[in-house]
Design an enzyme around this catalytic site. Sequence first.
Site, short mmCIF file in Angstrom:
data_model
loop_
_atom_site.label_atom_id
_atom_site.label_comp_id
_atom_site.label_asym_id
_atom_site.label_seq_id
_atom_site.Cartn_x
_atom_site.Cartn_y
_atom_site.Cartn_z
N ASP B 13 1.15 -1.14 0.31
CA ASP B 13 0.26 -0.19 -0.23
C ASP B 13 1.26 1.20 -0.13
O ASP B 13 1.39 1.53 1.22
CB ASP B 13 -0.87 -0.70 0.85
CG ASP B 13 -2.23 1.18 1.15
OD1 ASP B 13 -1.80 1.22 0.84
OD2 ASP B 13 -3.10 0.37 1.71
N CYS B 53 -6.37 4.49 -2.89
CA CYS B 53 -6.81 2.89 -2.21
C CYS B 53 -8.35 2.55 -2.38
O CYS B 53 -7.79 1.49 -3.10
CB CYS B 53 -6.89 3.45 -0.14
SG CYS B 53 -5.05 3.52 0.33
N ASP B 317 -0.57 -0.29 -4.28
CA ASP B 317 -2.42 -0.17 -4.97
C ASP B 317 -2.18 1.53 -5.61
O ASP B 317 -3.14 2.30 -5.99
CB ASP B 317 -2.70 0.29 -3.98
CG ASP B 317 -2.55 1.05 -3.32
OD1 ASP B 317 -1.70 1.62 -2.65
OD2 ASP B 317 -3.83 1.46 -1.98
N HIS B 318 -1.22 2.17 -5.63
CA HIS B 318 -0.84 3.75 -5.98
C HIS B 318 0.77 3.81 -5.59
O HIS B 318 1.65 3.23 -4.51
CB HIS B 318 -1.77 4.24 -5.39
CG HIS B 318 -2.09 4.77 -4.06
ND1 HIS B 318 -1.02 5.15 -3.11
CD2 HIS B 318 -2.97 4.09 -3.46
CE1 HIS B 318 -1.86 4.83 -1.89
NE2 HIS B 318 -2.85 4.41 -1.74
#
Lengths: 512, 512
Positions: B13, B53, B317-318
């Site tokens: 994450d 997210c 996720d980024h």
Amino acid sequence: MAEIRNVLFIMVDQMRADCLSIDGHPVVQTPNLDRLAKRGVRFSRAYVQTAVCGPSRACFYTGRYTHAHGTYWNEIPLAIDEQTLGQVVRNAGVRAALCGKTHMTADEATLERLQVVEPVRERLRHAGFEPWEVNDFWGEGWMQHLHSRGYDLPFENPMLAAFQVTAPDGARRNGWRFENCRLPTVYDQADSDTAFMTDRAMAFIDDAGDAPWLLHLSYLKPHWPNVAPVPYNTLYDPADVPAPNRAEHERTNPHPILQPFREERRGLALDDEQTWRNMRATYYGLITEIDTHIGRLMAHLEARGRLDDTLIIFVSDHGEYMGDHWLFEKELFYEEAIRVPLIIVDPDPRADGTRGSVQDVWVESIDLMPTCLEALNISIPPAVQGRSLLGIVRGAQPDSWRDAVFGDWDFRFYRTSAILRLPVNRCRAWMIRDEAYKYVHFNGLPDMLFDLRQDPSELCNLAEDPSRKEVIAAYRERLLAWRQATEDDRLGKWLEAQMGRAGVYWVPDDIF
Amino acid sequence: MAEIRNVLFIMVDQMRADCLSIDGHPVVQTPNLDRLAKRGVRFSRAYVQTAVCGPSRACFYTGRYTHAHGTYWNEIPLAIDEQTLGQVVRNAGVRAALCGKTHMTADEATLERLQVVEPVRERLRHAGFEPWEVNDFWGEGWMQHLHSRGYDLPFENPMLAAFQVTAPDGARRNGWRFENCRLPTVYDQADSDTAFMTDRAMAFIDDAGDAPWLLHLSYLKPHWPNVAPVPYNTLYDPADVPAPNRAEHERTNPHPILQPFREERRGLALDDEQTWRNMRATYYGLITEIDTHIGRLMAHLEARGRLDDTLIIFVSDHGEYMGDHWLFEKELFYEEAIRVPLIIVDPDPRADGTRGSVQDVWVESIDLMPTCLEALNISIPPAVQGRSLLGIVRGAQPDSWRDAVFGDWDFRFYRTSAILRLPVNRCRAWMIRDEAYKYVHFNGLPDMLFDLRQDPSELCNLAEDPSRKEVIAAYRERLLAWRQATEDDRLGKWLEAQMGRAGVYWVPDDIF
């Protein structure tokens, strides 16, 4: 006068906006609709979001744009989390019944996957309405009625039975064929679908008694096949009908989609003068047939004392070309297809100031669902994208009303898409229409641009005119803005309603 | 080697794409990820559709763009008819378990309205995965673990308990506060969330035995709060970290959204040099902590003989700004936020030719779901918009691969939207990024345009440069085309799959 307790939401199928005698149509007579217009408000700029039955109706029933609800073409089921007019009204404890057609299906595959039980599933079919009398072109009830009346029809094939006509020699003919459109239906006018659905609507009104209701009376006509019972089949003389709105250059130098599309959708047949004359005359006859039964229905409402507490809406799900632009039926974005008649009669005294008026605010089909809900004093779900028209009907000047209408059309399911060698995901067009222009943006085909002040008939596509480059750029930006503003935000709007606008980020300030 | 039977889908994450030592990062060490990259393929142009997210994960799990699945922001429930990776794999009879975070919620309101029963509902939560060990930042399992290990933490407030740190004098401090980011967590490295989730992942692998499985191991870190256990909290020296990618003119003459957004999202704090140095150093420590546990996990897979039949995916996720462009965390569309590390290790001999390679095809997060499904030989639902990467991993040259990636961001839920006086429906931006440019189209704010050949660091916004007008017009048209091609067509695609492309109009030709 009493408060509004009921809504009679009448929809016809494929009726053009200009086919009202009160609007100055040279042929078709609509005395009862004219009377409604005098008692209420007529909207001169009412547009559907897409000129195809299923998706257009999904917009009417959800109050949301085509791209939002996702039912962008006929037979695409409506997502099961969409909240329809019928569902919302019924969930509020008010009867919401269907008499006629919705052209909607539920997403049975997902319902199966989620093991949704039958009584709940039932409420998702027919756009959430109580199926008082379903007639999606050949409803069982109407077929049984014709059978019980002793008509000798091929009931095993309702698609034929509903549209058989009788030749002068007594032989049966296929009413789907254009050359038979002047022949009368086998059934009498008292047994036509329009007559039968009106009877059933009156029965519903009686059945509902004094409890409040919403009735969606949704006629099949004047949708093709153009066959009418005596006397409507020959009520109008083909020699009198207005000529199609079309220019030779539209056929000889067309936008690339026009030729394959008109070939596929039987437009070529209406190149022939006698054909369009005959078809138009019967089309007008079907409209007058509906008008007659609306007169009957109004008399019934009046006799039951319901005119005083019932909001009446009359609208069509889209228009009809009948040879205009060399096309038949609907789709694309010409005015004949996307502009519809809309009359709203509000018995409330607050609407007295607008009676008989014509309003030129830009109306979209997504406005009707919130209009019905406001009239019934039922709160409007947050995901609804349209705005209630009730304030306008009651003389209010709405602030910041829209200054354009938008459209969306998908043609992937047509052979046209293959003829044009377009991948399925490029078979989509978006439209914006405002006071000045209509702009249609394709994805892999040239655009369309009509200067509506110079060319209100939309005969000259200016998209390739270099002097319009800036205009096109501006409209493209507006299309982008429209989509950015109207994402599919069913659940986002829900969150917004739950949590308000700002500061919902998961880390509260006071954690620091 | 055996056929692929399992998929280990690891997500971290908020890890930036550049934080791999194999990619030449000057500080952070990732020996185990580097080893994975050597055994598999590293994708240098992997992008998420949106750098938040919840919506980003919804894209990963559904294989569909943000506007298609509708979960465009955190806490917006996923529509119940969306088919997620977890559901599809489980429906195919393969275990698909979650170990960690999904940031997803089901649309409980609609489930209630449709009276969906509990065993079915359960399968819609946690993105459809079997909830082997849920840890959406402070999962019950991890909290119980910390409790059972005897740590004295404020368990009544897990949001604080998870991130308490210890000052040199033994006092407890709040790890949310940036000034505490160098202090160690109360728990030892063996009890951190990263350690615990890894243990639980290994337990799942043992539990699954020889039956095939998909495991989504989804770590919370290196997401802020930047707190790490000993020794990771001080593994890297703040003096060594690279300086932020930012220019003074970005702060003094910013795009209008930057100042309010960076104020709201705590970016101002990272203007201070010591703060970004400390924060970066701990951030890198957290990445190396993850790397260590991935090494442990690989050893476990190897010991169980699972390296030979398990496809391994590592992705984030980024990204994370950590002061780049004067911003903190993520969102907007700078490379630091939307480009992510992506490694795929395919044990199949057909992938031998690509081992250790770096592939520069344009990858979007929507490609991972179909990749997992193809690896497991499970058919891909028609509504999926991404494309499997497995062929590329196996050395195939895909035909007509995309030449750009797209993004979507909604900021309506931020105070920024109110400060900018934007109505909620104008708080949306769309992005296209290709070889030459990155273009961001706002709705009511100026655009952003970066010439990536001249300015790969994205420091000079050229959107107002008159000489780029044509470029902007071209990218706007591409954004329109992108949206027209990727409408929310869950059910349309279903119809297409059912009926094929052409000729499904309801009136069959043979009726004539």
